[in-house]
Design a protein around this motif. Sequence first.
Motif, PDB file in Angstrom:
ATOM      1  N   LEU A  13      39.524  31.587  38.478  1.00 20.30           N
ATOM      2  CA  LEU A  13      39.580  32.800  37.671  1.00 20.30           C
ATOM      3  C   LEU A  13      38.343  33.643  37.942  1.00 20.30           C
ATOM      4  O   LEU A  13      37.221  33.236  37.624  1.00 20.30           O
ATOM      5  CB  LEU A  13      39.668  32.461  36.177  1.00 20.30           C
ATOM      6  CG  LEU A  13      39.740  33.658  35.232  1.00 20.30           C
ATOM      7  CD1 LEU A  13      40.982  34.506  35.525  1.00 20.30           C
ATOM      8  CD2 LEU A  13      39.749  33.203  33.789  1.00 20.30           C
ATOM      9  N   THR A  55      36.045  36.472  36.954  1.00 15.77           N
ATOM     10  CA  THR A  55      35.755  37.163  35.698  1.00 15.77           C
ATOM     11  C   THR A  55      35.153  38.538  35.904  1.00 15.77           C
ATOM     12  O   THR A  55      35.267  39.395  35.034  1.00 15.77           O
ATOM     13  CB  THR A  55      34.806  36.319  34.822  1.00 15.77           C
ATOM     14  OG1 THR A  55      33.613  36.028  35.566  1.00 15.77           O
ATOM     15  CG2 THR A  55      35.477  35.020  34.397  1.00 15.77           C
ATOM     16  N   ASN A  56      34.525  38.781  37.067  1.00 11.70           N
ATOM     17  CA  ASN A  56      33.922  40.081  37.321  1.00 11.70           C
ATOM     18  C   ASN A  56      33.578  40.198  38.799  1.00 11.70           C
ATOM     19  O   ASN A  56      33.355  39.202  39.472  1.00 11.70           O
ATOM     20  CB  ASN A  56      32.669  40.275  36.470  1.00 11.70           C
ATOM     21  CG  ASN A  56      32.241  41.722  36.368  1.00 11.70           C
ATOM     22  OD1 ASN A  56      32.929  42.631  36.815  1.00 11.70           O
ATOM     23  ND2 ASN A  56      31.089  41.946  35.769  1.00 11.70           N
ATOM     24  N   GLU A 107      38.032  45.529  44.006  1.00 11.51           N
ATOM     25  CA  GLU A 107      39.203  45.263  43.176  1.00 11.51           C
ATOM     26  C   GLU A 107      39.579  43.809  43.411  1.00 11.51           C
ATOM     27  O   GLU A 107      39.623  43.355  44.554  1.00 11.51           O
ATOM     28  CB  GLU A 107      40.354  46.185  43.557  1.00 11.51           C
ATOM     29  CG  GLU A 107      40.077  47.650  43.269  1.00 11.51           C
ATOM     30  CD  GLU A 107      41.212  48.565  43.731  1.00 11.51           C
ATOM     31  OE1 GLU A 107      42.300  48.053  44.090  1.00 11.51           O
ATOM     32  OE2 GLU A 107      40.999  49.779  43.734  1.00 11.51           O
ATOM     33  N   TRP A 108      39.857  43.066  42.323  1.00 10.61           N
ATOM     34  CA  TRP A 108      40.100  41.636  42.436  1.00 10.61           C
ATOM     35  C   TRP A 108      41.277  41.240  41.553  1.00 10.61           C
ATOM     36  O   TRP A 108      41.615  41.966  40.607  1.00 10.61           O
ATOM     37  CB  TRP A 108      38.851  40.852  42.045  1.00 10.61           C
ATOM     38  CG  TRP A 108      38.468  40.978  40.597  1.00 10.61           C
ATOM     39  CD1 TRP A 108      38.814  40.138  39.578  1.00 10.61           C
ATOM     40  CD2 TRP A 108      37.693  42.023  39.990  1.00 10.61           C
ATOM     41  NE1 TRP A 108      38.301  40.573  38.392  1.00 10.61           N
ATOM     42  CE2 TRP A 108      37.600  41.747  38.612  1.00 10.61           C
ATOM     43  CE3 TRP A 108      37.077  43.175  40.473  1.00 10.61           C
ATOM     44  CZ2 TRP A 108      36.923  42.558  37.711  1.00 10.61           C
ATOM     45  CZ3 TRP A 108      36.397  43.993  39.574  1.00 10.61           C
ATOM     46  CH2 TRP A 108      36.323  43.675  38.224  1.00 10.61           C
ATOM     47  N   PRO A 109      41.909  40.105  41.821  1.00  9.75           N
ATOM     48  CA  PRO A 109      43.021  39.654  40.980  1.00  9.75           C
ATOM     49  C   PRO A 109      42.529  39.264  39.586  1.00  9.75           C
ATOM     50  O   PRO A 109      41.511  38.591  39.456  1.00  9.75           O
ATOM     51  CB  PRO A 109      43.581  38.446  41.728  1.00  9.75           C
ATOM     52  CG  PRO A 109      42.550  38.060  42.731  1.00  9.75           C
ATOM     53  CD  PRO A 109      41.657  39.227  42.946  1.00  9.75           C
ATOM     54  N   LYS A 110      43.220  39.721  38.579  1.00  7.70           N
ATOM     55  CA  LYS A 110      42.844  39.420  37.184  1.00  7.70           C
ATOM     56  C   LYS A 110      43.494  38.134  36.688  1.00  7.70           C
ATOM     57  O   LYS A 110      43.056  37.536  35.722  1.00  7.70           O
ATOM     58  CB  LYS A 110      43.232  40.577  36.250  1.00  7.70           C
ATOM     59  CG  LYS A 110      42.709  41.946  36.688  1.00  7.70           C
ATOM     60  CD  LYS A 110      41.197  42.003  36.787  1.00  7.70           C
ATOM     61  CE  LYS A 110      40.690  43.399  37.017  1.00  7.70           C
ATOM     62  NZ  LYS A 110      40.369  43.758  38.373  1.00  7.70           N
ATOM     63  N   GLU A 111      44.568  37.701  37.350  1.00  8.10           N
ATOM     64  CA  GLU A 111      45.251  36.480  36.945  1.00  8.10           C
ATOM     65  C   GLU A 111      44.667  35.285  37.694  1.00  8.10           C
ATOM     66  O   GLU A 111      44.111  35.443  38.793  1.00  8.10           O
ATOM     67  CB  GLU A 111      46.764  36.589  37.216  1.00  8.10           C
ATOM     68  CG  GLU A 111      47.145  36.656  38.680  1.00  8.10           C
ATOM     69  CD  GLU A 111      46.955  38.023  39.337  1.00  8.10           C
ATOM     70  OE1 GLU A 111      46.938  38.068  40.581  1.00  8.10           O
ATOM     71  OE2 GLU A 111      46.783  39.026  38.631  1.00  8.10           O
TER      72      GLU A 111
END
Length: 168
Positions: free
Chosen positions: A92, A94-95, A106-110
């Motif tokens: 995950l 987180t930032n 830009e990164w995956p939030k899931e």
Amino acid sequence: MKRVFLNAFALAALALAVVSCDQKTTTEHASSTITKEAEAANKVAEENNPAATIANGKFEFTEDQFDFGTINEGDVVTHIFKFKNVGDGPLLITNARASCGCTLPEWPKEPIAVGQEGKITVKFNSKGKPNKQRKRISIYANTEPELSTLHITANVIPKKLEKAGPIK
């Protein structure tokens, strides 16, 4: 009389020191025993409950730096950093932060499942950034260590200044 008083005082101080040292040794021994017992209990708990240990994700990037080469000032360029989660649990992010406002990650939030792939897209706006540029992207995730770093570089050719004409 003074000599008797001083001898009595010295004897009392010595007795107090011996008792204090003895108590300190007893306290240290008790503390050491408690610590060993706590460690043993934690080990038993972890062995009996695998969920008690925290499963972390782990990045395996195909590359952790990219060079855009030579670009013109004002160009907006993009690169995709691909990765795979090779950890023990879901990954995950987180930032994600760049060292400059001209760079946008830009990164995956899931969460990314173990064995799955993901990508981090980085856009670099070279407006007002002439010459050699090196930008850092800090990725924070449930990994060990928490911080992973990516880098982009570019050689930005400066815009030519327009020639000033006559003032009218």
